[in-house]
Design a protein around this motif. Structure first.
Motif, short mmCIF file in Angstrom:
data_model
loop_
_atom_site.label_atom_id
_atom_site.label_comp_id
_atom_site.label_asym_id
_atom_site.label_seq_id
_atom_site.Cartn_x
_atom_site.Cartn_y
_atom_site.Cartn_z
N PHE A 44 0.69 -1.32 -0.09
CA PHE A 44 -0.02 0.01 -0.10
C PHE A 44 0.76 1.12 0.15
O PHE A 44 1.84 1.32 0.62
CB PHE A 44 -0.95 0.09 1.23
CG PHE A 44 -1.82 -1.20 1.27
CD1 PHE A 44 -3.11 -0.92 0.41
CD2 PHE A 44 -1.82 -2.30 2.13
CE1 PHE A 44 -4.40 -1.94 0.77
CE2 PHE A 44 -2.63 -3.26 1.85
CZ PHE A 44 -3.94 -3.10 1.12
N ARG A 45 0.58 2.09 -0.69
CA ARG A 45 1.12 3.57 -0.71
C ARG A 45 0.17 4.49 -0.09
O ARG A 45 -0.99 4.61 -0.21
CB ARG A 45 1.33 4.01 -2.24
CG ARG A 45 1.66 5.48 -2.25
CD ARG A 45 1.69 5.93 -3.64
NE ARG A 45 2.09 7.37 -3.96
CZ ARG A 45 1.83 8.01 -4.85
NH1 ARG A 45 1.21 7.30 -5.77
NH2 ARG A 45 2.25 9.53 -4.75
N ARG A 46 0.79 5.20 1.21
CA ARG A 46 -0.01 6.22 1.98
C ARG A 46 -0.03 7.55 1.45
O ARG A 46 1.18 8.22 1.22
CB ARG A 46 0.64 6.28 3.64
CG ARG A 46 -0.18 6.82 4.42
CD ARG A 46 0.39 6.80 5.74
NE ARG A 46 1.58 7.67 5.90
CZ ARG A 46 2.12 8.12 7.21
NH1 ARG A 46 1.68 7.26 8.14
NH2 ARG A 46 3.14 9.04 7.20
N GLU A 48 -1.81 11.61 2.27
CA GLU A 48 -2.64 11.88 3.45
C GLU A 48 -3.81 12.67 2.79
O GLU A 48 -3.99 13.36 1.73
CB GLU A 48 -1.74 13.23 4.15
CG GLU A 48 -2.32 14.07 5.31
CD GLU A 48 -1.33 14.86 5.93
OE1 GLU A 48 -1.98 15.89 6.46
OE2 GLU A 48 -0.34 14.63 5.83
N ASP A 462 -1.29 1.30 16.42
CA ASP A 462 -1.39 1.64 15.05
C ASP A 462 -2.44 0.81 14.42
O ASP A 462 -3.13 -0.10 15.03
CB ASP A 462 -0.08 1.75 14.26
CG ASP A 462 0.10 2.62 13.26
OD1 ASP A 462 -0.92 3.04 12.72
OD2 ASP A 462 1.20 3.00 12.87
N VAL A 483 1.28 -0.14 5.79
CA VAL A 483 0.23 0.22 6.74
C VAL A 483 0.33 0.76 8.01
O VAL A 483 0.57 0.13 9.02
CB VAL A 483 -1.21 -0.49 6.86
CG1 VAL A 483 -2.38 -0.13 7.61
CG2 VAL A 483 -1.56 -1.16 5.63
N SER A 484 0.56 2.11 8.02
CA SER A 484 0.73 2.83 9.31
C SER A 484 0.20 4.30 9.18
O SER A 484 0.53 4.85 8.38
CB SER A 484 2.18 2.84 9.89
OG SER A 484 2.47 3.66 10.69
N ALA A 485 -0.73 4.69 10.20
CA ALA A 485 -1.34 5.86 10.46
C ALA A 485 -0.42 6.89 11.48
O ALA A 485 -0.50 7.92 11.80
CB ALA A 485 -2.60 6.14 11.00
N THR A 489 -6.47 5.88 15.72
CA THR A 489 -7.50 5.99 14.62
C THR A 489 -8.91 5.58 14.97
O THR A 489 -8.93 4.85 15.93
CB THR A 489 -6.92 5.23 13.49
OG1 THR A 489 -6.62 4.09 13.89
CG2 THR A 489 -5.82 5.79 12.73
N ASP A 504 -8.96 -0.30 -2.27
CA ASP A 504 -8.21 0.56 -1.30
C ASP A 504 -8.89 1.04 -0.09
O ASP A 504 -10.14 0.58 0.02
CB ASP A 504 -7.83 1.81 -2.16
CG ASP A 504 -7.54 1.72 -3.50
OD1 ASP A 504 -6.49 1.12 -3.81
OD2 ASP A 504 -8.46 1.98 -4.59
N TYR A 515 -5.71 9.28 6.37
CA TYR A 515 -4.70 8.83 5.11
C TYR A 515 -5.84 7.96 4.26
O TYR A 515 -6.64 7.35 4.75
CB TYR A 515 -3.62 7.97 5.65
CG TYR A 515 -2.64 8.83 6.54
CD1 TYR A 515 -1.69 9.60 5.76
CD2 TYR A 515 -2.59 8.75 7.88
CE1 TYR A 515 -0.78 10.33 6.50
CE2 TYR A 515 -1.39 9.57 8.49
CZ TYR A 515 -0.77 10.11 7.84
OH TYR A 515 0.32 11.00 8.73
N PHE A 517 -4.96 4.74 1.73
CA PHE A 517 -4.03 3.63 1.47
C PHE A 517 -4.35 3.03 -0.01
O PHE A 517 -5.09 2.15 -0.03
CB PHE A 517 -3.83 2.71 2.61
CG PHE A 517 -3.32 3.26 3.75
CD1 PHE A 517 -1.82 3.16 4.21
CD2 PHE A 517 -4.17 3.75 4.92
CE1 PHE A 517 -1.39 3.43 5.21
CE2 PHE A 517 -3.59 4.28 5.98
CZ PHE A 517 -2.34 4.25 6.19
#
Length: 633
Positions: A44-46, A48, A462, A483-485, A489, A504, A515, A517
Motif C-alpha cells: 500500500f502507498r499512504r 494524506e 497503530d 499500513v501505518s497511520a 485512529t 483501497d 490517510y 492507502f
C-alpha cells in the motif's frame, strides 16, 4: 469413573472445560517465513487526506464537571466515507470529519485527479453553535431519491442534518440544508447506517446515540446539567442516548418511530451499528455494538410502515464463557462489519472490542454461522465466536473494522482502527480502578480519576491489517505491507477509488492526520458490480448493463445481494449502507474472477418493495447494473 479418584475426576473435568474455551487449546502458530509469505500479497502507498480547515485544537471544551476527563470525552469524532458524489462511476470522493477543526471536508480522494477543490460542509443557515456542537460522522446516500448522492452529517449536541444535492458542480453551495427531525433536541450520535428496514423499497436510517439525550456535554457554560450522566455500569449500562429507527416517508423526509426498542435495547451506549440480511428474506437484521454492555442482534420481521424487531441471543454451552455468547457480552463494542470469514458462503461478522494485554483484555468477536438461519425467527442467534482459533481475538484497543478482499483470492482481510488517548503518562492503573468502581458511583463524573491531555491509554497502537495464513489463522501484517497511520485512529472506509480492481481504504485519525492507502499489490483478475436502482417512483422493466441508459440517474441498491459460484466455492456480498463506527465504504462489490465468464445470482428489493431475483453471466472488469423495478418489471 470407577478406578479414578473423585478429586482427580473433578480436575480432569475442569481442565477439559478450560481447554474447550480455547485458553489451553494448542493452536497452530504463524512462523516468520509464513508471515512474510502472507505479507508478500499486499502493498500500500499512504497518501494524506486533504482538509479544508486547518487544525485549531487538540482537545474539546466540555462542561465544567467533565473538565478533569476532557481527554476521555474528546476521544471520538474522526470519521471518513468514500462514495461517488460527482457521478463519475467511482467511489473516489471523500467526506472527512476532522476533530482538530471540528469541520467536515469534502474532497476528491488523493491520487484520483483534482476534479474539485476541497471544501467544508457547514450546517448554516440552520442552527449551529460551534461552542456546544461537533460533527461525528458523514453518511452518503440518495435520501431524496433523485439519483444523486446526498450527505447526512450527524453530531454531538444536535440532531443530524441532511445535505441534499442540488447543484451540478460539487461545492459548499451545491447542497440544500434540511433538518432530519424537527425540534431542537440534543443528540450525541456516534453512528448512523442506512437500510430498508420495513421492506417498502426505500432505505431507512438506524441511529446509534451515545451520551444521554439532552445533556450539555460540550457546553463550557453549563453549571447545572441534570441530564448529564456517565455510564451506570462498566458491563450492563442502560442509561445512554436513545437508539432510533427513522423510516422514509417521502423524498428527503423521515419519521422517528416511537418506542421501537425496549429500554434494555434503546439506551445502550452505542458506538457502531450494522445491517445485513442474515436469513435470506431481503430484510436486514440489525446489530448494535454497545460500549459498557451487551451488544444486540435484532431479527427483522417488519412490513411496510410497521417495524418489528426481535432480540436474538446465542446459546451458551458448558465450555463457553458468558461474554463470548452473542447478546450476553459485557465487553466494549466499538465496530461491526459483515463478511464470509470461513468460506461457507454465509455472512459472518466481526466485532471490535478492547483487547489490550494486561489491561481490559476482553476479546474481539468473530461470530461464525453455526446452525440454520431459520433459528433467527425463534429468538436464537445461530452464531458462535471463533475469534481465538482464527487468531482474531486480541489486537489492542479496537475501533472501526472493515472486511474486504485486498488481494483478490476470495478470502476477506480485516482492517482495524486502534488506540485511545495518546500521551506520555500511563493511566491504565487509574482505569483499572475505575473498572472496579461500584456501579452506583460510576455515573457521577466526580467519582472518576483524571484523564487530561498528556495522559495515555493505548495511545501508541497503530492500524491493524489481518490476513489469513495457510493454517487458517489470521496474522497482523500491517507494518510489513505499508499500513501505518502513526497515531490513534477511529474510522475505516474501503473502496476501489481508481477503478483498477484493487481495493483501497481510508483511515480517519483522531487528533492526527487521516490517510488513504492506495493498493499497489499484485494485480489479479476481478469482476466488480455497481448495483443501482432508478430514482424514486421510476419504472425500469429490465436490467440495464454497462451504463445508465438515456442519461438516467440512479441510486445505490442498498441491501442487494450478489452470489457467485466458482470452482466449488461460493462468494456472497451485500451492498452496504454504512455499517460500522462513523465511517462508510463505497457501494461497489468486488469478486475474484475466473478465466471464463461467471454465473452471478442477484437478489434485491426494488423501489416498490417487491423482491426480485435474477441470474446472469458476467465477464471480467467493472459492470454497472441498473436493476429492474416496478409492478410489471
Amino acid at each position: 469413573m470407577s478406578g479414578v479418584p473423585r478429586r482427580t475426576a473433578v480436575w480432569v473435568v475442569a481442565l477439559a472445560a478450560v481447554a474447550g474455551t480455547g485458553w489451553l487449546a494448542k493452536l497452530p502458530s504463524v512462523s516468520a517465513s509464513e508471515r512474510a509469505r502472507v505479507a508478500s500479497s499486499f502493498s500500500f502507498r499512504r497518501l494524506e487526506l486533504p482538509v479544508a480547515a486547518k487544525p485549531v485544537q487538540s482537545v474539546r471544551q466540555v462542561e465544567p464537571q467533565l473538565r478533569h476527563i476532557a481527554a476521555w470525552i474528546s476521544s471520538v469524532g474522526a470519521a471518513v466515507s468514500l462514495s461517488d458524489l460527482d457521478g463519475d462511476g467511482r467511489s473516489n470522493d471523500v467526506c472527512l470529519v476532522d476533530p482538530r477543526s471540528d469541520r467536515v471536508t469534502v474532497a476528491p480522494a488523493p491520487g484520483t485527479g483534482r476534479r474539485s477543490a476541497p471544501f467544508t460542509l457547514d450546517a448554516a443557515p440552520l442552527r449551529y453553535d460551534r461552542r456546544t456542537m461537533a460533527p461525528m460522522g458523514c453518511l452518503p446516500g440518495d435520501f431524496d431519491e433523485d439519483g444523486r448522492l446526498d450527505l447526512l452529517v450527524y453530531y454531538w449536541g444536535r440532531t443530524p442534518v441532511l445535505f441534499l444535492r442540488r447543484g451540478a458542480t460539487l461545492g459548499p453551495h451545491a447542497f440544500l440544508r434540511r433538518e432530519l427531525v424537527p425540534g431542537r433536541q440534543r443528540w450525541y450520535t456516534d453512528t448512523i447506517t442506512s437500510a430498508d428496514v420495513d421492506g417498502d423499497g426505500h432505505y431507512d436510517l438506524i441511529v446509534g446515540n451515545y451520551f444521554p439525550d439532552g445533556a450539555r456535554l460540550l457546553d463550557p457554560r453549563a453549571t447545572h446539567d441534570p441530564a448529564m450522566q456517565l455510564q451506570d455500569s462498566m458491563s450492563l449500562a442502560r442509561n445512554g442516548g436513545v437508539d432510533r429507527i427513522l423510516l422514509w416517508r417521502s423524498p428527503g423526509r423521515f419519521v422517528d418511530v416511537p418506542h421501537v426498542f425496549s429500554n434494555h435495547v434503546a439506551k445502550g451506549w452505542t458506538l457502531a451499528a450494522g445491517a445485513a440480511d442474515l436469513d435470506g428474506d431481503l430484510r436486514p437484521e440489525l446489530y448494535f455494538a454497545n460500549d459498557f454492555g451487551p451488544d444486540r442482534l435484532l431479527h427483522n420481521t417488519s412490513t411496510p410502515g410497521r417495524v418489528r424487531l426481535q432480540v436474538d441471543q446465542g446459546t451458551r454451552s458448558w465450555s463457553t464463557p458468558k461474554s463470548k455468547v452473542l447478546g450476553h457480552d459485557s465487553f466494549k463494542g466499538m465496530g461491526i462489519d459483515f463478511g464470509d470469514l470461513n468460506g461457507d458462503g454465509r455472512l459472518d461478522f466481526f466485532v471490535s472490542n478492547i483487547t489490550s494485554p494486561y489491561a481490559l483484555e476482553e476479546s474481539n468477536f468473530a461470530f461464525i454461522g453455526h446452525g440454520p438461519a431459520a433459528e433467527l425467527a425463534h429468538g436464537q442467534a445461530p452464531f458462535v465466536d471463533r475469534s481465538e482459533p482464527l487468531g482474531l481475538s486480541r489486537s489492542g484497543w479496537g475501533w472501526d473494522a472493515k472486511l474486504g478482499d485486498f488481494n483478490g483470492d476470495g478470502v476477506p482481510e480485516i482492517v482495524q482502527a486502534r488506540g485511545f488517548m495518546r500521551g506520555t503518562v500511563n493511566r491504565w492503573p487509574q482505569l483499572h480502578e475505575l473498572a472496579m468502581t461500584n456501579d452506583t458511583l460510576l455515573r457521577h463524573p466526580s467519582a472518576w480519576p483524571n484523564f487530561r491531555p498528556g495522559d495515555d491509554l493505548d495511545g501508541h497502537q497503530d492500524v491493524a491489517f489481518f490476513a489469513r495464513a495457510s493454517s487458517g489463522r489470521y496474522v497482523d501484517v500491517a507494518h510489513a505491507v505499508g499500513v501505518s497511520a502513526s497515531s490513534v485512529t477511529r474510522g475505516i472506509a474501503t473502496a476501489d477509488v481508481n477503478g483498477d480492481g484493487r481495493l483501497d481504504f481510508a483511515v480517519a485519525g483522531q487528533w492526527g492526520p487521516s490517510y488513504l492507502f492506495l493498493n499497489h499489490g499484485p494485480r489479479h483478475p476481478f469482476f466488480g458490480v455497481r448495483l443501482l436502482l432508478p430514482p424514486g417512483g421510476a419504472h425500469a422493466p429490465s436490467l440495464v448493463f454497462g451504463g445508465l441508459r438515456g442519461g438516467l440517474r440512479a441510486r445505490p441498491a442498498i441491501g442487494a445481494e450478489v452470489t457467485v459460484e466458482e470452482s466449488g466455492r461460493r462468494y456472497v456480498a451485500q451492498v452496504d449502507g454504512g455499517n460500522g463506527h462513523a465511517s462508510v465504504r463505497g457501494n461497489e462489490l468486488l469478486f475474484p474472477a475466473a478465466a471464463h465468464d461467471q454465473r452471478v445470482a442477484l437478489a434485491w428489493r426494488d423501489g416498490f418493495g417487491i423482491v426480485r431475483r435474477h441470474t446472469f453471466v458476467l465477464s471480467r472488469g467493472w459492470h454497472t447494473i441498473v436493476l429492474a423495478q416496478g409492478p410489471h418489471a
